[in-house]
Design an enzyme around this catalytic site. Structure first.
Site, PDB file in Angstrom:
ATOM      1  CD  GLU A  79      42.448  41.833  38.976  1.00  0.00           C
ATOM      2  OE1 GLU A  79      42.310  40.679  39.443  1.00  0.00           O
ATOM      3  OE2 GLU A  79      43.549  42.343  38.770  1.00  0.00           O
TER       4      GLU A  79
ATOM      5  CG  ASP B 165      41.797  31.186  40.024  1.00  0.00           C
ATOM      6  OD1 ASP B 165      42.474  32.185  40.310  1.00  0.00           O
ATOM      7  OD2 ASP B 165      41.023  31.140  39.057  1.00  0.00           O
TER       8      ASP B 165
ATOM      9  CE1 TYR C  95      48.226  39.624  39.504  1.00  0.00           C
ATOM     10  CE2 TYR C  95      46.055  40.480  38.983  1.00  0.00           C
ATOM     11  CZ  TYR C  95      46.886  39.756  39.802  1.00  0.00           C
ATOM     12  OH  TYR C  95      46.388  39.172  40.941  1.00  0.00           O
TER      13      TYR C  95
END
Length: 263
Positions: A49, A60, A175
């Site tokens: 990734e 994030d 994911y």
């Protein structure tokens, strides 16, 4: 068969789980980032990734936010990120690369141009965290038409009513975000993850890899044992931020991969 599909088929045939690493393109600078990238497959990484630096990375935590800032300050752009992947492909035509980031840089670059250039650079999949299924016409469907997988995130708050929509038009793998919140926060717990992975797998036939909250080989093993693979990002990025050498970063990655592969 895409590189992603081929990799999962190969892993399944050998009875192994996937180890997926995340690093930020251009962190701490282009040359070091490329050296790390080139060393990842040899350190046991099955899927790479590659983070796309962006000024406002809402999903994030501080570790990856700061990595993006370092990369941007070092002159990293979307074009240079694709150049990084293209240069990696000169020596490795097998390891899948998934570009992970946000839609704004892609939109600014131009979707059609981006998909053409990404395919040419050897990008196999996209994770674009701020494009929900309701916006599939923006990028997801054009990406798949271009031969690039669009990988969707499922989370602990993705309920049974929402899950079919999340799975629709998803390809490559799913994911699963093991915790609520941002990257680099709490630790993932296999006991919490296992039923969620089973629920996602019952809704489709794609592999499910689990990320967020995995920092050690032991945790990577535990999570991989209940999923099709484990993703580690913030723990690797932290080593880069601390100024570890490329060799030290890759040694840490090798230990993590060993944990996932022993599941």
């Amino acid at each position: 068969m895409s590189r992603i599909d081929a990799q999962f088929a190969k892993l399944k045939a050998s009875g192994r789980k996937a180890f997926v690493s995340y690093t930020m393109a251009g962190d701490p600078d282009y040359d070091t980032s490329l050296e790390i990238l080139r060393g990842l497959p040899g350190a046991g990484v099955d899927i790479i990734e590659l983070g796309l630096p962006f000024t406002d990375p809402m999903a994030d935590g501080p570790t990856i936010q700061l990595a993006g800032q370092r990369a941007l300050e070092a002159g990293m752009t979307l074009r240079r990120t694709l150049d990084l992947a293209r240069t990696f492909r000169e020596q490795d035509d097998a390891t899948p690369i998934v570009l992970m980031g946000y839609y704004n840089p892609i939109y600014s670059y131009g979707v059609e141009r981006f998909l053409t250039d990404a395919k040419d650079a050897g990008i196999d999949g996209l994770i674009v965290v701020d494009l929900p299924p309701e916006e599939d016409d923006e990028l997801c469907i054009p990406a798949q038409a271009a031969g690039i997988s669009f990988i969707r995130l499922a989370t602990p708050t993705t309920d049974d009513a929402r899950l079919p929509r999340v799975m629709q038009n998803t390809s490559g793998f799913v994911y699963y975000v093991s915790i609520t919140g941002i990257t680099g926060a709490a630790e993932a717990e296999a006991g919490d993850v296992a039923p969620e992975v089973a629920r996602i797998k019952a809704a489709g036939d794609l592999p499910v890899v689990v990320g967020f909250g995995i920092r050690t080989p032991e945790r990577a093993r535990a999570i991989a044992s209940v999923a099709d693979g484990a993703v580690v990002g913030s723990a690797i990025v932290s080593r880069i931020a601390e100024g570890a050498s490329v060799a030290e970063v890759l040694s840490f990655v090798r230990d993590l991969a060993g944990g996932a592969h022993s599941a």
